[in-house]
Motif scaffolding. Sequence first.
Motif, PDB file in Angstrom:
ATOM      1  N   GLU A 152       0.831  -1.206   0.000  1.00  0.00           N
ATOM      2  CA  GLU A 152       0.000   0.000   0.000  1.00  0.00           C
ATOM      3  C   GLU A 152       0.872   1.265   0.000  1.00  0.00           C
ATOM      4  OE1 GLU A 152      -3.141  -0.057  -0.481  1.00  0.00           O
ATOM      5  OE2 GLU A 152      -3.706  -2.083   0.034  1.00  0.00           O
ATOM      6  N   PRO A 153       1.705   1.442  -1.020  1.00  0.00           N
ATOM      7  CA  PRO A 153       2.669   2.546  -1.013  1.00  0.00           C
ATOM      8  C   PRO A 153       2.044   3.931  -1.018  1.00  0.00           C
ATOM      9  CG  PRO A 153       2.607   1.505  -3.173  1.00  0.00           C
ATOM     10  CD  PRO A 153       1.793   0.645  -2.245  1.00  0.00           C
ATOM     11  N   THR A 154       0.798   4.066  -1.484  1.00  0.00           N
ATOM     12  CA  THR A 154       0.199   5.393  -1.580  1.00  0.00           C
ATOM     13  C   THR A 154      -0.667   5.761  -0.380  1.00  0.00           C
ATOM     14  OG1 THR A 154      -1.643   4.485  -2.869  1.00  0.00           O
ATOM     15  CG2 THR A 154       0.233   5.367  -4.104  1.00  0.00           C
ATOM     16  N   THR A 155      -0.678   4.945   0.659  1.00  0.00           N
ATOM     17  CA  THR A 155      -1.472   5.262   1.847  1.00  0.00           C
ATOM     18  C   THR A 155      -1.044   6.610   2.411  1.00  0.00           C
ATOM     19  OG1 THR A 155      -1.798   2.943   2.407  1.00  0.00           O
ATOM     20  CG2 THR A 155      -2.061   4.522   4.195  1.00  0.00           C
ATOM     21  N   GLY A 156      -1.997   7.516   2.551  1.00  0.00           N
ATOM     22  CA  GLY A 156      -1.719   8.828   3.123  1.00  0.00           C
ATOM     23  C   GLY A 156      -1.169   9.841   2.141  1.00  0.00           C
ATOM     24  N   LEU A 157      -0.910   9.454   0.901  1.00  0.00           N
ATOM     25  CA  LEU A 157      -0.326  10.386  -0.066  1.00  0.00           C
ATOM     26  C   LEU A 157      -1.408  11.192  -0.781  1.00  0.00           C
ATOM     27  CD1 LEU A 157       2.481   8.321  -1.861  1.00  0.00           C
ATOM     28  CD2 LEU A 157       2.632   9.722   0.203  1.00  0.00           C
ATOM     29  N   ASP A 158      -1.103  12.468  -1.032  1.00  0.00           N
ATOM     30  CA  ASP A 158      -1.993  13.285  -1.856  1.00  0.00           C
ATOM     31  C   ASP A 158      -1.708  13.001  -3.334  1.00  0.00           C
ATOM     32  OD1 ASP A 158       0.353  14.694  -2.469  1.00  0.00           O
ATOM     33  OD2 ASP A 158      -0.100  16.315  -1.076  1.00  0.00           O
ATOM     34  N   ALA A 159      -2.531  13.573  -4.215  1.00  0.00           N
ATOM     35  CA  ALA A 159      -2.414  13.285  -5.649  1.00  0.00           C
ATOM     36  C   ALA A 159      -1.051  13.693  -6.196  1.00  0.00           C
ATOM     37  CB  ALA A 159      -3.529  13.997  -6.411  1.00  0.00           C
ATOM     38  N   ALA A 160      -0.503  14.828  -5.735  1.00  0.00           N
ATOM     39  CA  ALA A 160       0.804  15.286  -6.225  1.00  0.00           C
ATOM     40  C   ALA A 160       1.904  14.313  -5.831  1.00  0.00           C
ATOM     41  CB  ALA A 160       1.107  16.683  -5.685  1.00  0.00           C
ATOM     42  N   SER A 161       1.812  13.747  -4.644  1.00  0.00           N
ATOM     43  CA  SER A 161       2.834  12.791  -4.190  1.00  0.00           C
ATOM     44  C   SER A 161       2.749  11.486  -4.960  1.00  0.00           C
ATOM     45  CB  SER A 161       2.684  12.536  -2.684  1.00  0.00           C
ATOM     46  OG  SER A 161       2.894  13.722  -1.959  1.00  0.00           O
ATOM     47  N   VAL A 162       1.531  11.043  -5.258  1.00  0.00           N
ATOM     48  CA  VAL A 162       1.371   9.831  -6.072  1.00  0.00           C
ATOM     49  C   VAL A 162       1.956  10.068  -7.459  1.00  0.00           C
ATOM     50  CG1 VAL A 162      -0.299   8.255  -7.146  1.00  0.00           C
ATOM     51  CG2 VAL A 162      -0.649   9.032  -4.792  1.00  0.00           C
ATOM     52  N   GLU A 163       1.705  11.246  -8.022  1.00  0.00           N
ATOM     53  CA  GLU A 163       2.246  11.577  -9.336  1.00  0.00           C
ATOM     54  C   GLU A 163       3.776  11.616  -9.307  1.00  0.00           C
ATOM     55  OE1 GLU A 163       1.996  15.325 -12.401  1.00  0.00           O
ATOM     56  OE2 GLU A 163       0.202  14.832 -11.239  1.00  0.00           O
ATOM     57  N   ARG A 164       4.340  12.129  -8.225  1.00  0.00           N
ATOM     58  CA  ARG A 164       5.797  12.196  -8.062  1.00  0.00           C
ATOM     59  C   ARG A 164       6.409  10.796  -8.016  1.00  0.00           C
ATOM     60  NH1 ARG A 164       5.465  15.365  -4.039  1.00  0.00           N
ATOM     61  NH2 ARG A 164       5.517  17.270  -5.233  1.00  0.00           N
ATOM     62  N   LEU A 165       5.648   9.831  -7.526  1.00  0.00           N
ATOM     63  CA  LEU A 165       6.117   8.459  -7.435  1.00  0.00           C
ATOM     64  C   LEU A 165       6.261   7.811  -8.818  1.00  0.00           C
ATOM     65  CD1 LEU A 165       6.837   6.336  -5.292  1.00  0.00           C
ATOM     66  CD2 LEU A 165       4.409   5.750  -5.156  1.00  0.00           C
ATOM     67  N   GLY A 166       5.476   8.278  -9.786  1.00  0.00           N
ATOM     68  CA  GLY A 166       5.480   7.694 -11.130  1.00  0.00           C
ATOM     69  C   GLY A 166       6.850   7.626 -11.774  1.00  0.00           C
ATOM     70  N   PRO A 167       7.594   8.751 -11.878  1.00  0.00           N
ATOM     71  CA  PRO A 167       8.923   8.695 -12.501  1.00  0.00           C
ATOM     72  C   PRO A 167       9.917   7.839 -11.723  1.00  0.00           C
ATOM     73  CG  PRO A 167       8.135  10.964 -12.350  1.00  0.00           C
ATOM     74  CD  PRO A 167       7.164  10.118 -11.603  1.00  0.00           C
ATOM     75  N   ILE A 168       9.766   7.771 -10.406  1.00  0.00           N
ATOM     76  CA  ILE A 168      10.662   6.940  -9.587  1.00  0.00           C
ATOM     77  C   ILE A 168      10.461   5.468  -9.945  1.00  0.00           C
ATOM     78  CG2 ILE A 168      11.154   6.192  -7.221  1.00  0.00           C
ATOM     79  CD1 ILE A 168      10.365   9.086  -6.360  1.00  0.00           C
ATOM     80  N   LEU A 169       9.193   5.061 -10.040  1.00  0.00           N
ATOM     81  CA  LEU A 169       8.885   3.679 -10.415  1.00  0.00           C
ATOM     82  C   LEU A 169       9.323   3.394 -11.851  1.00  0.00           C
ATOM     83  CD1 LEU A 169       5.315   3.523  -8.844  1.00  0.00           C
ATOM     84  CD2 LEU A 169       7.344   2.344  -7.981  1.00  0.00           C
ATOM     85  N   ALA A 170       9.081   4.349 -12.756  1.00  0.00           N
ATOM     86  CA  ALA A 170       9.442   4.155 -14.160  1.00  0.00           C
ATOM     87  C   ALA A 170      10.957   4.028 -14.321  1.00  0.00           C
ATOM     88  CB  ALA A 170       8.910   5.318 -14.998  1.00  0.00           C
ATOM     89  N   ASP A 171      11.720   4.840 -13.600  1.00  0.00           N
ATOM     90  CA  ASP A 171      13.181   4.783 -13.681  1.00  0.00           C
ATOM     91  C   ASP A 171      13.703   3.430 -13.184  1.00  0.00           C
ATOM     92  OD1 ASP A 171      15.815   6.044 -14.107  1.00  0.00           O
ATOM     93  OD2 ASP A 171      15.964   5.911 -11.926  1.00  0.00           O
ATOM     94  N   HIS A 172      13.130   2.964 -12.075  1.00  0.00           N
ATOM     95  CA  HIS A 172      13.519   1.659 -11.529  1.00  0.00           C
ATOM     96  C   HIS A 172      13.277   0.553 -12.561  1.00  0.00           C
ATOM     97  CE1 HIS A 172      13.944  -1.654  -8.709  1.00  0.00           C
ATOM     98  NE2 HIS A 172      12.696  -2.024  -8.924  1.00  0.00           N
ATOM     99  N   ARG A 173      12.117   0.575 -13.198  1.00  0.00           N
ATOM    100  CA  ARG A 173      11.788  -0.449 -14.189  1.00  0.00           C
ATOM    101  C   ARG A 173      12.652  -0.331 -15.440  1.00  0.00           C
ATOM    102  NH1 ARG A 173       5.567  -0.459 -15.180  1.00  0.00           N
ATOM    103  NH2 ARG A 173       6.080  -2.418 -16.210  1.00  0.00           N
ATOM    104  N   ALA A 174      12.971   0.906 -15.834  1.00  0.00           N
ATOM    105  CA  ALA A 174      13.812   1.110 -17.023  1.00  0.00           C
ATOM    106  C   ALA A 174      15.202   0.530 -16.820  1.00  0.00           C
ATOM    107  CB  ALA A 174      13.899   2.597 -17.345  1.00  0.00           C
ATOM    108  N   ARG A 175      15.660   0.454 -15.561  1.00  0.00           N
ATOM    109  CA  ARG A 175      16.962  -0.143 -15.258  1.00  0.00           C
ATOM    110  C   ARG A 175      16.856  -1.659 -15.069  1.00  0.00           C
ATOM    111  NH1 ARG A 175      17.119   3.947 -11.252  1.00  0.00           N
ATOM    112  NH2 ARG A 175      17.088   2.264  -9.728  1.00  0.00           N
ATOM    113  N   GLY A 176      15.673  -2.223 -15.334  1.00  0.00           N
ATOM    114  CA  GLY A 176      15.484  -3.666 -15.203  1.00  0.00           C
ATOM    115  C   GLY A 176      14.922  -4.093 -13.864  1.00  0.00           C
ATOM    116  N   GLY A 177      14.583  -3.124 -13.013  1.00  0.00           N
ATOM    117  CA  GLY A 177      14.038  -3.449 -11.703  1.00  0.00           C
ATOM    118  C   GLY A 177      12.608  -3.961 -11.778  1.00  0.00           C
TER     119      GLY A 177
END
Length: 197
Positions: A152-177
Motif C-alpha cells: 500500500e505505497p500510496t497510503t496517506g499520499l496526496d495526488a501530487a505525491s502519487v504523481e511524483r512516485l510515477g517517474p521513480i517507479l518508471a526509472d527503476h523499471r527502465a533499469r530492469g528493476g
Amino acid sequence: MVLEARDLACLRGERAVFAGLSFGLPAGAALLLTGANGAGKSTLLRILAGLLPPAEGAVLWRGEDVGAEPSAHAARLRYVSHQDALKPALTVAENLALFARLWGGAVMPALEALALAPLADLPARVLSAGQRRRLALARLVLAPVPLWLLDEPTTGLDAASVERLGPILADHRARGGIVVAATHLPLPLPDARELRL
C-alpha cells in the motif's frame, strides 16, 4: 524469468489463505496485488521478501530458491511495509542517513525526489502521515536494488505525491528493476500485470 513464485501456499491457523499460486516476472516488470482485506496481499509480499516461509512451494530468483541464501535475497530487495519504520526523535535527513549508511546512496537527492528537502531538519515526529510515507518511500531512491516490494505505497499520499512516485517507479523499471505492489488504489505503473487474491 527473474522472480518466480511456484505453487505457493499460505496458511493462517488451519485456513488456507491461498494455495497453488504461481507467477513469473521478467526484468522491468510490475505486478499489482489486489483483492479484499485479508486476501493475503501483505502475506504474499512477506513471503516474497523471505520474511515468512510459504506453507508450500518456493520463491525463486533467477532459478534459485531464495530460502537457500536469505542474506543474498535480502540484499537485492527493498520492502516498504505498512509501518513507515521511522525514528521519531531523528530529523527527516537523519532517518534517511541511517539507511544510507547501510545501503549507500546520497540523502539529499532521495529527499528531493519525494519533495522532502524543505523538511530535512524537522524531527520525524512532527510529520504528517503523508510526509512520513514519503520519507519511507525515499529509501527506495538511495541505492539501486533489483526488487521493490511495496505494501500500500500510496497510503496517506496526496495526488501530487502519487504523481511524483510515477517517474521513480518508471526509472527503476527502465533499469530492469521489478516492482510488486499490494494496493487498493491505482498506481502510476503503466502496463502492470494484476494478480487478484
